[in-house]
Design an enzyme around this catalytic site. Structure first.
Site, PDB file in Angstrom:
ATOM      1  N   ASP A   1       9.215 -22.330 109.110  1.00 48.88           N
ATOM      2  CA  ASP A   1       8.670 -22.700 108.990  1.00 48.88           C
ATOM      3  C   ASP A   1       7.946 -23.005 110.800  1.00 48.88           C
ATOM      4  O   ASP A   1       8.229 -24.279 110.532  1.00 48.88           O
ATOM      5  CB  ASP A   1       8.094 -23.971 107.934  1.00 48.88           C
ATOM      6  CG  ASP A   1       7.088 -25.054 107.925  1.00 48.88           C
ATOM      7  OD1 ASP A   1       6.091 -23.862 106.941  1.00 48.88           O
ATOM      8  OD2 ASP A   1       6.350 -25.458 108.489  1.00 48.88           O
TER       9      ASP A   1
ATOM     10  N   LYS B   1       1.146 -21.606 110.990  1.00 46.31           N
ATOM     11  CA  LYS B   1      -0.125 -22.434 110.702  1.00 46.31           C
ATOM     12  C   LYS B   1      -1.668 -22.886 111.578  1.00 46.31           C
ATOM     13  O   LYS B   1      -1.207 -23.067 112.795  1.00 46.31           O
ATOM     14  CB  LYS B   1      -0.022 -23.618 110.476  1.00 46.31           C
ATOM     15  CG  LYS B   1       1.489 -23.914 109.215  1.00 46.31           C
ATOM     16  CD  LYS B   1       1.698 -25.480 108.886  1.00 46.31           C
ATOM     17  CE  LYS B   1       3.211 -25.018 108.433  1.00 46.31           C
ATOM     18  NZ  LYS B   1       3.899 -25.619 108.953  1.00 46.31           N
TER      19      LYS B   1
ATOM     20  N   TYR C   1       2.400 -27.604 116.335  1.00 47.09           N
ATOM     21  CA  TYR C   1       3.526 -28.619 116.915  1.00 47.09           C
ATOM     22  C   TYR C   1       4.727 -28.330 118.113  1.00 47.09           C
ATOM     23  O   TYR C   1       5.383 -28.645 118.779  1.00 47.09           O
ATOM     24  CB  TYR C   1       4.757 -27.495 116.158  1.00 47.09           C
ATOM     25  CG  TYR C   1       5.447 -28.496 114.426  1.00 47.09           C
ATOM     26  CD1 TYR C   1       4.132 -28.848 114.001  1.00 47.09           C
ATOM     27  CD2 TYR C   1       5.057 -27.569 113.429  1.00 47.09           C
ATOM     28  CE1 TYR C   1       3.906 -29.132 112.879  1.00 47.09           C
ATOM     29  CE2 TYR C   1       4.990 -27.621 112.026  1.00 47.09           C
ATOM     30  CZ  TYR C   1       4.471 -28.443 111.478  1.00 47.09           C
ATOM     31  OH  TYR C   1       4.208 -28.572 110.388  1.00 47.09           O
TER      32      TYR C   1
ATOM     33  N   HIS D   1      -3.949 -25.261 108.123  1.00 46.67           N
ATOM     34  CA  HIS D   1      -2.314 -26.382 108.005  1.00 46.67           C
ATOM     35  C   HIS D   1      -3.524 -27.773 107.217  1.00 46.67           C
ATOM     36  O   HIS D   1      -2.544 -28.184 106.088  1.00 46.67           O
ATOM     37  CB  HIS D   1      -2.652 -26.604 109.521  1.00 46.67           C
ATOM     38  CG  HIS D   1      -1.551 -28.490 109.834  1.00 46.67           C
ATOM     39  ND1 HIS D   1      -0.214 -27.159 110.821  1.00 46.67           N
ATOM     40  CD2 HIS D   1      -0.519 -28.707 109.034  1.00 46.67           C
ATOM     41  CE1 HIS D   1       0.987 -28.208 110.766  1.00 46.67           C
ATOM     42  NE2 HIS D   1       0.656 -28.430 109.937  1.00 46.67           N
TER      43      HIS D   1
HETATM   44  N1  LIG Z   1       2.350 -28.297 106.457  1.00 49.12           N
HETATM   45  C1  LIG Z   1       2.131 -29.695 106.814  1.00 49.12           C
HETATM   46  O1  LIG Z   1       1.198 -30.652 106.532  1.00 49.12           O
HETATM   47  C2  LIG Z   1       3.481 -30.388 107.148  1.00 49.12           C
HETATM   48  C3  LIG Z   1       4.388 -31.956 107.122  1.00 49.12           C
HETATM   49  C4  LIG Z   1       4.743 -32.675 107.387  1.00 49.12           C
HETATM   50  C5  LIG Z   1       5.911 -31.489 107.553  1.00 49.12           C
HETATM   51  N2  LIG Z   1       5.753 -29.830 107.032  1.00 49.12           N
HETATM   52  C6  LIG Z   1       6.938 -29.613 108.137  1.00 49.12           C
HETATM   53  O2  LIG Z   1       7.742 -29.267 107.380  1.00 49.12           O
HETATM   54  C7  LIG Z   1       9.168 -29.627 107.484  1.00 49.12           C
HETATM   55  C8  LIG Z   1       9.949 -30.369 107.331  1.00 49.12           C
HETATM   56  O3  LIG Z   1       9.661 -32.578 107.397  1.00 49.12           O
HETATM   57  P1  LIG Z   1      10.210 -33.554 108.424  1.00 49.12           P
HETATM   58  O4  LIG Z   1      10.763 -33.021 109.172  1.00 49.12           O
HETATM   59  O5  LIG Z   1       8.839 -34.743 108.607  1.00 49.12           O
HETATM   60  O6  LIG Z   1      10.579 -34.112 107.559  1.00 49.12           O
HETATM   61  P2  LIG Z   1      12.545 -33.552 106.484  1.00 49.12           P
HETATM   62  O7  LIG Z   1      12.953 -32.926 106.199  1.00 49.12           O
HETATM   63  O8  LIG Z   1      12.013 -34.656 104.945  1.00 49.12           O
HETATM   64  O9  LIG Z   1      13.692 -34.906 107.120  1.00 49.12           O
HETATM   65  C9  LIG Z   1      14.263 -34.555 108.673  1.00 49.12           C
HETATM   66  C10 LIG Z   1      15.003 -35.799 108.843  1.00 49.12           C
HETATM   67  O10 LIG Z   1      16.109 -35.246 107.746  1.00 49.12           O
HETATM   68  C11 LIG Z   1      17.174 -36.084 108.514  1.00 49.12           C
HETATM   69  N3  LIG Z   1      18.340 -35.482 107.933  1.00 49.12           N
HETATM   70  C12 LIG Z   1      17.973 -33.334 107.671  1.00 49.12           C
HETATM   71  N4  LIG Z   1      19.160 -32.959 107.255  1.00 49.12           N
HETATM   72  C13 LIG Z   1      20.268 -33.755 106.976  1.00 49.12           C
HETATM   73  C14 LIG Z   1      21.139 -33.974 107.271  1.00 49.12           C
HETATM   74  N5  LIG Z   1      21.691 -32.760 106.130  1.00 49.12           N
HETATM   75  N6  LIG Z   1      21.890 -35.351 106.348  1.00 49.12           N
HETATM   76  C15 LIG Z   1      21.289 -36.310 106.542  1.00 49.12           C
HETATM   77  N7  LIG Z   1      20.039 -36.586 107.738  1.00 49.12           N
HETATM   78  C16 LIG Z   1      19.321 -34.886 107.330  1.00 49.12           C
HETATM   79  C17 LIG Z   1      16.753 -36.271 110.413  1.00 49.12           C
HETATM   80  O11 LIG Z   1      16.884 -36.626 110.383  1.00 49.12           O
HETATM   81  P3  LIG Z   1      17.939 -38.058 111.967  1.00 49.12           P
HETATM   82  O12 LIG Z   1      16.664 -36.541 113.126  1.00 49.12           O
HETATM   83  O13 LIG Z   1      17.539 -38.451 111.789  1.00 49.12           O
HETATM   84  O14 LIG Z   1      18.946 -37.261 111.913  1.00 49.12           O
HETATM   85  C18 LIG Z   1      15.535 -34.993 110.328  1.00 49.12           C
HETATM   86  O15 LIG Z   1      15.327 -34.817 111.028  1.00 49.12           O
HETATM   87  C19 LIG Z   1       9.050 -30.310 109.373  1.00 49.12           C
HETATM   88  O16 LIG Z   1       9.912 -30.073 109.871  1.00 49.12           O
HETATM   89  C20 LIG Z   1       7.516 -29.201 109.303  1.00 49.12           C
HETATM   90  O17 LIG Z   1       7.794 -27.997 109.385  1.00 49.12           O
HETATM   91  C21 LIG Z   1       4.943 -29.090 107.192  1.00 49.12           C
END
Ligand SMILES: NC(=O)c1ccc[n+]([C@@H]2O[C@H](COP(=O)([O-])OP(=O)(O)OC[C@H]3O[C@@H](n4cnc5c(N)ncnc54)[C@H](OP(=O)(O)O)[C@@H]3O)[C@@H](O)[C@H]2O)c1
Length: 346
Positions: free
Chosen positions: A70, A98, A75, A131
């Site tokens: 994704d 996006k 980014y 986006h």
């Molecule tokens: N379309 C949109 O507007 C939009 C908005 C937001 C995000 N996104 C997409 O969604 C993706 C994911 O969202 P996000 O990165 O904000 O949040 P997320 O995936 O909910 O959280 C990521 C964090 O969770 C922790 N983590 C992941 N796997 C783990 C595991 N197995 N055990 C322990 N901790 C774990 C890590 O923290 P630590 O680094 O502290 O270890 C990581 O930095 C983004 O990267 C992006 O591609 C899209």
């Protein structure tokens, strides 16, 4: 230790995860018949992780069996990710990118997509999303008070002008599917009424504490696959997306208990629940043991019906990505971005 080397049969102090056979990872069928892996790797570094760190995670993720990535131009890491992806057989990958908010003008859409294609080192995208449904720009790394001076509410005629160019990208063969992100039911109603090519997915915030049951059911009923962002509750999200009232999914007692029962981190339970519920989570991590366990959770024994029921009840309607930086009026509630009364807020 055996002969000074670590024995392969030495007891492990943390769960050992084996690379996953990518062909066993569940898939979602889109309305075109195309199959999309039901988990992807997120690539937003949350203003914390460098492009090189994220690209290194993509490289490791390919090794452990991820095939869905994704991405987004905002980014600011697509060229580093592209340098990794271009060495992999393209037909085995699912690449999403996006269109950022400052490229909604009809003349900007095709060039913006072409730039993402060049950065990602591919001649087509599997999925290209708008986006946000607003052209309201905020610079990467800004804080919560940042506003674009020409910000405005959703204007359907303007959005459709952008969408016509998204449709043209499909006609041109530059993208295979188009979709929305952060788009509510009343906006989707208008889009489905007027689109020549319907959105194949809606990317939306989805985690146990924010399950959005109405929007989730709505998109599935319309043949749109829900992609779930922040599936773990985004513990590393930027400061602009933190509010004092936010809850923490991975500290929820129900999630912690289920994680303990399965011998995994609570984050893994969030991802496993998401795939089993029917959305496509895109968890981010740069740590191999984390992204590997997240993927492995999709091919191990399912959560029980009791566990799924208990997880459904953890919903707290706690939106994390409130979107303050996209507001268009002074002293406006962030809730206006999400059309809480079921009509488009002006
Ligand atoms: N379309 C949109 O507007 C939009 C908005 C937001 C995000 N996104 C997409 O969604 C993706 C994911 O969202 P996000 O990165 O904000 O949040 P997320 O995936 O909910 O959280 C990521 C964090 O969770 C922790 N983590 C992941 N796997 C783990 C595991 N197995 N055990 C322990 N901790 C774990 C890590 O923290 P630590 O680094 O502290 O270890 C990581 O930095 C983004 O990267 C992006 O591609 C899209």
């Amino acid at each position: 230790m055996v002969d000074g080397r670590i024995s392969r049969t030495a007891p492990a102090f943390f769960p050992v995860v084996m690379p996953v056979d990518a062909s066993l990872v569940p898939q979602r069928e889109l309305y075109t018949g195309a199959l999309m892996p039901a988990i992807g790797l997120g690539t937003f570094g949350s203003d914390r992780f460098s492009a090189e760190q994220v690209a290194h995670a993509v490289e490791g993720a390919l090794e452990v069996g991820y095939r869905h990535f994704d991405c987004a131009s905002v980014y600011e890491n697509q060229d580093s990710i592209g340098a990794v992806l271009r060495d992999f057989p393209r037909s085995q990958l699912w690449i999403t990118s996006k269109l950022w908010n400052d490229k909604h003008a009809p003349g900007d859409v095709v060039p913006a997509c072409q730039q993402s294609l060049a950065e990602l080192g591919t001649d087509y995208l599997d999925m290209y999303l708008v986006h946000w449904p607003f052209p309201n720009f905020h610079p990467p790394g800004c804080d919560v008070s940042s506003r674009s001076p020409d910000a405005r509410p959703y204007v359907h005629s303007e959005f459709m002008a952008t969408w016509r160019e998204m449709e043209r990208l499909v006609d041109l063969g530059l993208v295979r599917h188009i979709g929305t992100s952060n788009t509510t039911i009343p906006k989707l109603e208008l889009l489905l009424r007027d689109a020549r090519i319907a959105p194949a997915v809606n990317e939306m915030e989805l985690h146990p504490h924010f399950q959005q049951p109405e929007l989730f059911r709505y998109v599935l009923n319309k043949g749109i696959q829900p992609i779930g962002f922040c599936p773990i509750g985004s513990p590393a999200r930027p400061d602009r997306d933190r509010s004092p009232e936010d809850t923490v999914d991975i500290e929820d007692p129900v999630i912690v208990r289920i994680a303990r029962d399965h011998g995994v981190h609570p984050a893994v339970v969030c991802v496993k629940w998401a795939v089993q519920r029917g959305q496509t989570p895109i968890p981010f991590s740069i740590n191999r043991n984390e992204y590997e366990s997240n993927l492995a959770s999709t091919v191990t024994d399912p959560l029980s019906a009791d566990e799924m029921r208990a997880l459904a009840e953890t919903d707290k309607n706690n939106r994390l990505i409130k979107g303050h930086v996209f507001l268009w009026k002074q002293d406006q509630s962030w809730e206006d971005l999400w059309d809480p009364a079921g009509v488009i807020c002006q």
